[in-house]
Design an enzyme around this catalytic site. Structure first.
Site, PDB file in Angstrom:
ATOM      1  N   GLU A 265     -10.842  -2.881  -2.875  1.00 14.29           N
ATOM      2  CA  GLU A 265      -9.864  -3.925  -3.201  1.00 14.29           C
ATOM      3  C   GLU A 265      -8.643  -3.185  -3.710  1.00 14.29           C
ATOM      4  O   GLU A 265      -8.676  -2.593  -4.786  1.00 14.29           O
ATOM      5  CB  GLU A 265     -10.472  -4.876  -4.242  1.00 14.29           C
ATOM      6  CG  GLU A 265      -9.857  -6.256  -4.203  1.00 14.29           C
ATOM      7  CD  GLU A 265      -8.702  -6.357  -5.149  1.00 14.29           C
ATOM      8  OE1 GLU A 265      -7.559  -6.087  -4.707  1.00 14.29           O
ATOM      9  OE2 GLU A 265      -8.924  -6.686  -6.315  1.00 14.29           O
ATOM     10  N   GLU A 396       4.577  -1.306  -4.206  1.00 13.17           N
ATOM     11  CA  GLU A 396       3.958  -2.075  -5.289  1.00 13.17           C
ATOM     12  C   GLU A 396       4.502  -1.528  -6.608  1.00 13.17           C
ATOM     13  O   GLU A 396       4.273  -0.376  -6.952  1.00 13.17           O
ATOM     14  CB  GLU A 396       2.438  -1.886  -5.205  1.00 13.17           C
ATOM     15  CG  GLU A 396       1.688  -2.768  -6.139  1.00 13.17           C
ATOM     16  CD  GLU A 396       0.181  -2.670  -5.949  1.00 13.17           C
ATOM     17  OE1 GLU A 396      -0.325  -1.553  -5.708  1.00 13.17           O
ATOM     18  OE2 GLU A 396      -0.489  -3.697  -6.049  1.00 13.17           O
TER      19      GLU A 396
END
Ligand code: ADP
Length: 497
Positions: A265, A396
């Site tokens: 993830e 990010e």
């Protein structure tokens, strides 16, 4: 906003557990080494924690292997395992405030969020998976010929789990809940920034009757303890949550060692799309929450706010006003919406991205600098006139930096929203069901939130398309991560030979 400058509020408890938890006992690291875990409000040490390394991972894997091979965990009935998990959930609920305090202290998140969201979700998730424990079973399969064919759904064995620092307790629950419900044993490594709450939670699992060796918790660093788990020959599965770059390393280590199965993830750069017909006030609030929640430290943060050109000016004005109103300060203080970032490394990285936004020509509407002169507080920051090719629109950032981009029509925003290596989540704001349907089908992401964002529930699967990960966690989907399927084939009559 001056709250950050005041003396930090003293937490109401002492740190109890700083050792590694191996084979049901708190022990020092084999090397005797420790490392400080820091208070993000000040950058000062809260406690010194045992530093696990490959030797400690070996010890933990031996304990987990023994608990798996010899029992009692794997010899218990599913109902007995379920009762232990339910008792653990009760104890976590009872110790809500201690766990939330450790979480806020170590991580810097507002106490109300830890106490009213994160720990209750932990409890809910463990109860959800406890519910599954006695409902896991295989199939009877209609094969050609005269055979009785069945499948057995068996635990994989020793599960290695590596978790990040942004939701230490929730990530612990997402990993440990399904692994234990399926009957596996676990070696879990916490993030080096936030080792404290998992040790306390794991103790409560033992108080609830979890047998020794079933759940081992190692504090330590990634390239040492983390890599030792990912490359261990006797770990059967590894589940990782963290950055995409580290996820690649984990997958490579798993492949090079014993081909253990991997779930990942990873990062995201999620679009939050505000259509022309959206309620602007609601969309502003949701977009603000989607980005700024948890100090912007969410892998699924809505970090590209796409706004239709017809409502762009109104949206920008209101988004800026909302960011200016955001209350930043000591996370132990009531009414605080935003605490400090996790550590100096993330803090510096975020400030660097802010500088890059300014240099690349985006308009800095508000924020853009640190708050106060101690700890890792950053003012809520809003950029407008952001272009797709700017670093702040591609990378990010993992901080309180909102980037607002303008769009004209649906085809264009679909193309731009999907033009990223990530595919974790998306937000869609519209009153038109056809627009919502078009967008939900076109976006290449693991979760689409329509007229909401960050709605998490134990039953809703979560995970990424593309470089945001492999596999899904939570819900029924996570069971698959922790089960092997065995086909058993028996002739209906004695064979002729
Ligand atoms: P972040 O950059 O947000 O800290 P990371 O992906 O580096 O994210 O960290 C997530 C988790 O992965 C942490 O527990 C960290 O210690 C661990 N980790 C970091 N590097 C490695 C590695 N080389 N092998 C295994 N685990 C690692």
């Amino acid at each position: 906003a001056s709250a950050a400058l005041e003396e930090p509020i003293k937490p109401s408890i002492q740190v109890e557990h700083t050792q590694l938890l191996i084979g049901g006992k708190f022990v020092d690291a084999a090397s005797g080494k420790t490392f400080p875990t820091l208070d993000p409000r000040t950058g000062e040490a809260i406690a010194h924690v045992a530093e696990g390394d490959s030797e400690d991972v070996d010890r933990a894997v031996v304990a987990a292997r023994r608990a798996f091979d010899e029992g009692p965990w794997t010899k218990m009935t599913a109902y007995e395992r379920q009762k232990i998990l339910l008792r653990a959930a009760d104890l976590i609920e009872k110790h809500n405030d201690e766990l939330a305090t450790l979480e806020t202290w170590d991580n810097g998140k507002p106490y109300a969020q830890a106490a009213e969201i994160e720990v209750p979700m932990f409890v809910r998730l463990i109860r959800y998976y406890a519910g599954w424990a006695d409902k896991i079973h295989g199939l009877t399969v209609p094969a050609d010929g005269s055979y009785h064919v069945q499948t057995l759904h068996e635990p994989i064995g020793v599960a290695g789990q590596i978790i990040p620092w942004n939701f230490p307790l929730l990530m612990f629950a997402w990993k440990v809940g399904p692994a234990l419900a399926c009957g596996n044993t676990v070696v879990l490594k916490t993030a080096e920034q936030t080792p404290l709450s998992a040790l306390y939670a794991a103790r409560l699992f033992h108080e609830a009757g979890l047998p020794s060796g079933v759940l081992n918790v190692i504090s330590g660093f990634g390239p040492t303890a983390g890599a030792a788990i990912a490359s261990h020959m006797d770990v059967d599965k590894v589940a990782f949550t963290g950055s995409t770059d580290t996820g690649k390393i984990v997958l490579e280590l798993a492949a090079k060692s014993n081909l253990k199965t991997v779930t990942l993830e990873l990062g995201g750069k999620s679009p939050f799309i505000v259509c022309e017909d959206a309620d602007v006030d609601q969309a502003v609030e949701a977009a603000h929450f989607a980005l700024f929640f948890n100090q912007g430290q969410c892998c699924c943060a809505g970090s590209r706010t796409f706004v239709h050109e017809n409502i762009y000016d109104e949206f920008v004005e209101k988004a800026k006003a909302r960011a200016l109103k955001r209350v930043v300060g000591d996370p132990f203080k009531g009414g605080i919406e935003q605490g400090p970032q996790i550590d100096s490394e993330q803090f510096e990285k975020i400030l660097k991205y802010i500088r890059s936004g300014v240099e690349s020509g985006a308009t800095l509407e508000t924020g853009g600098e640190r708050l106060g002169d101690a700890g890792f507080y950053i003012k809520p920051t809003v950029f407008t006139n952001v272009q797709d090719n700017m670093l702040i629109a591609k990378d990010e950032i993992f901080g309180p930096v909102q980037s607002i981009l303008k769009f004209k029509d649906l085809d264009e925003v679909i193309r731009r929203a999907n033009n990223t290596r990530y595919g974790l989540a998306a937000g869609v704001f519209t009153k038109n069901i056809a627009t919502a349907n078009t967008l939900t089908r076109a976006l290449r992401v693991g979760t689409v939130w329509v007229n909401c964002f960050d709605t998490f529930d134990a039953a809703i699967p979560f995970g990424g398309y593309k470089m945001s990960g492999q596999g899904r966690e939570k819900g029924i989907y996570s069971l698959k991560n922790y089960l092997q399927v065995k086909a058993v084939v028996t002739p209906l009559e004695n064979p002729a030979w």
